[in-house]
Design a protein around this motif. Structure first.
Motif, short mmCIF file in Angstrom:
data_model
loop_
_atom_site.label_atom_id
_atom_site.label_comp_id
_atom_site.label_asym_id
_atom_site.label_seq_id
_atom_site.Cartn_x
_atom_site.Cartn_y
_atom_site.Cartn_z
N TYR A 20 0.91 -1.18 0.19
CA TYR A 20 0.06 0.09 0.13
C TYR A 20 0.94 1.24 -0.21
O TYR A 20 0.54 2.18 -0.90
N LYS A 32 1.37 4.40 -2.67
CA LYS A 32 1.27 5.75 -2.25
C LYS A 32 2.37 6.34 -2.86
O LYS A 32 2.23 7.77 -3.31
N GLU A 35 1.77 7.10 -6.41
CA GLU A 35 0.78 8.03 -6.94
C GLU A 35 1.10 9.44 -6.71
O GLU A 35 1.18 10.17 -7.23
N TYR A 40 -1.56 -1.03 -5.71
CA TYR A 40 -2.89 -1.01 -4.79
C TYR A 40 -3.77 -2.27 -4.87
O TYR A 40 -4.24 -2.83 -4.18
N TYR A 99 -10.09 0.66 -0.50
CA TYR A 99 -10.94 1.77 -0.51
C TYR A 99 -10.42 2.78 -1.62
O TYR A 99 -11.12 3.33 -2.40
N ARG A 100 -9.04 2.79 -1.86
CA ARG A 100 -8.47 3.64 -3.04
C ARG A 100 -8.84 3.10 -4.37
O ARG A 100 -9.23 3.96 -5.13
#
Length: 467
Positions: free
Chosen positions: A142, A146, A149, A165, A178-179
């Motif tokens: 995760y 990030k 991104e 992800y 969720y993302r």
């Protein structure tokens, strides 16, 4: 930034020194723990001890009232020792060690800038996140996503971000699911918009939600409150249930929404001031600006037999929200200061400062409050200019005295200047409409206050809140 470490990491059971372990000083405990770790090649135990050192340093830092040099040196020694041990563990392929060391770098525990502030070092953190993610560590996958991104320690790469992800989501990471849900529903991360798939990811994230990742529950509640296209049906009862679930996990936006529901009777809720204040308070404790401001109105009018009206508390919560740059709260603080509500004395100058801040943040009512004062200031400047011109024409002291005592042309003195401002405030207040208190608070009695103060309170409670 740090992954929550279970309290068991601070359990002295690792030491096994006997029944008197709990009586040892903290430094002696760490010393004994260190000696035991030196006797083993177990990577898990070595990693646990390194994490123990970091958590000990963090606790020592929080608990120390006066951070003297010796204390700083001890904390630094713990951090450096933990870094050294985690490097050894990480080099031997231990995924948890790699992830925790990366978190230390990302949180800035090991890098200080010229201003003596800790700053994240993602150039060192990112490769460790990647190494740990390749060993199927969900949090590391995760965090790698990030980084891709947001471009932290690497260049931005939406495709890579989606890849990691997805990897974290397959490992049941609620934040990653969720993302992905949001990305599918909004067409982000170079994906085509797909509401149905996005809804599925959000539901999976909600099922795996934790106190650290409750976001999907709140998002689902918002979707079911309004409905979306033909995929997500509107169901207020289900939405309310989801808000409750997220609030139990400590999610401030959900607690605030529940406060609104119980205040205004939304989503089928029965109006309940006590529950409204309870949920607003939960959100306000987490610095939610709207919740802080909502408590302002409740403290203004009070609740019979439950909450006494308190102008001081109303001002306190309005100020809390204003300090978080909520425009309507900034306007409210200015109004309180101007009218003397919840403060020892009126302070028009301070009120103007807050009105100016609110106006800069788009609060139109603040512009209206500023207008008469700006006009009055220009008027005073014109009078002062006329006076100076008349004074320059006077060749003698007698003519100056005559001019200064002429009633048709008053002079500006230290005693008269404040009166002009106060009269202007009173004049502006007198010309304002006097709206009655909002219907939703009609059951609250404020007749015990003076007429003038009640008028101010009525205006405050009706002007500062909106459904």
């Amino acid at each position: 930034m740090f992954k929550d470490v279970n309290e068991k990491l601070l359990d002295h059971s690792h030491l096994k020194p006997g029944q008197n372990a709990s009586l040892l000083s903290y430094d002696k405990t760490i010393h004994m723990y260190r000696e035991n770790v030196k006797k083993t090649n177990d990577l898990n135990i070595q990693c646990d001890f390194a994490i123990f050192l970091v958590e000990a340093a963090k606790r020592s830092n929080r608990s120390s009232i006066s951070r003297n040099d010796d204390k700083r040196v001890t904390i630094h020694k713990y951090i450096v020792e933990a870094e050294k041990l985690l490097k050894q563990v990480a080099m031997r392929g231990h995924s948890e060690g790699q992830y925790y060391l990366a978190n230390m770098y990302a949180a800035g525990l090991l890098k200080i800038n010229n201003n003596n502030q800790h700053v994240g070092d993602f150039d060192k953190a990112f490769p460790l996140f990647v190494q740990s993610a390749k060993k199927h560590h969900p949090d590391a996958a995760y965090r790698t996503a990030k980084c891709y991104e947001d471009g932290l320690g690497t260049r931005k790469d939406k495709a890579k971000a989606f890849q990691y992800y997805r990897k974290a989501a397959t490992l049941n990471h609620p934040g990653a699911m969720y993302r992905l849900g949001l990305a599918e529903m909004k067409g982000e991360l170079s994906l085509s918009r797909n509401v149905r798939d996005g809804h599925k990811w959000l539901k999976r994230s909600a099922e795996a939600a934790t106190a650290q990742y409750p976001h999907a529950i709140h998002e689902l509640a918002l979707l079911h409150e309004k409905g979306l296209e033909s995929v997500i049906f509107q169901d207020h009862k289900y939405a309310l249930t989801l808000y409750h679930e997220a609030a139990v996990l400590g999610y401030a936006p959900s607690a605030y929404r529940l406060g609104c529901c119980y205040e205004f009777g939304k989503l089928g809720c029965t109006i309940d001031p006590v529950l409204s204040i309870h949920y607003y308070s939960l959100a306000a404790e987490q610095q939610h600006p709207e919740a802080c401001f909502a408590l302002t109105a409740w403290h203004l009018v009070g609740i019979p037999k439950v909450l006494l009206p308190s102008d001081g508390q109303a001002y306190f919560w309005a100020l809390r929200a204003a300090q978080m740059e909520l425009p309507k709260a900034e306007y409210a603080v200015g109004y309180f200061l101007e009218m003397g509500i919840g403060v020892p004395t009126k302070d028009v100058d301070a009120a103007m400062v807050w009105y100016q801040k609110a106006a800069e943040h788009g609060e139109k009512r603040a512009l209206q409050r500023l207008q008469p004062f700006n006009d009055n200031k220009k008027k005073q400047q014109r009078k002062s200019t006329k006076y100076e011109k008349r004074k320059s024409y006077s060749g003698t002291s007698s003519s100056y005295v005559s001019a200064s005592t002429d009633t048709s042309f008053p002079t500006m003195t230290a005693s008269s200047a404040p009166n002009i401002v106060v009269n202007s405030v009173n004049s502006a207040q007198a010309t304002m409409n006097k709206p009655t208190i909002s219907k939703r608070r009609s059951f609250i009695s404020i007749s015990s206050r003076s007429n003038s103060q009640s008028s101010f309170i009525q205006k405050a409670s009706s002007l500062f809140r909106s459904k």
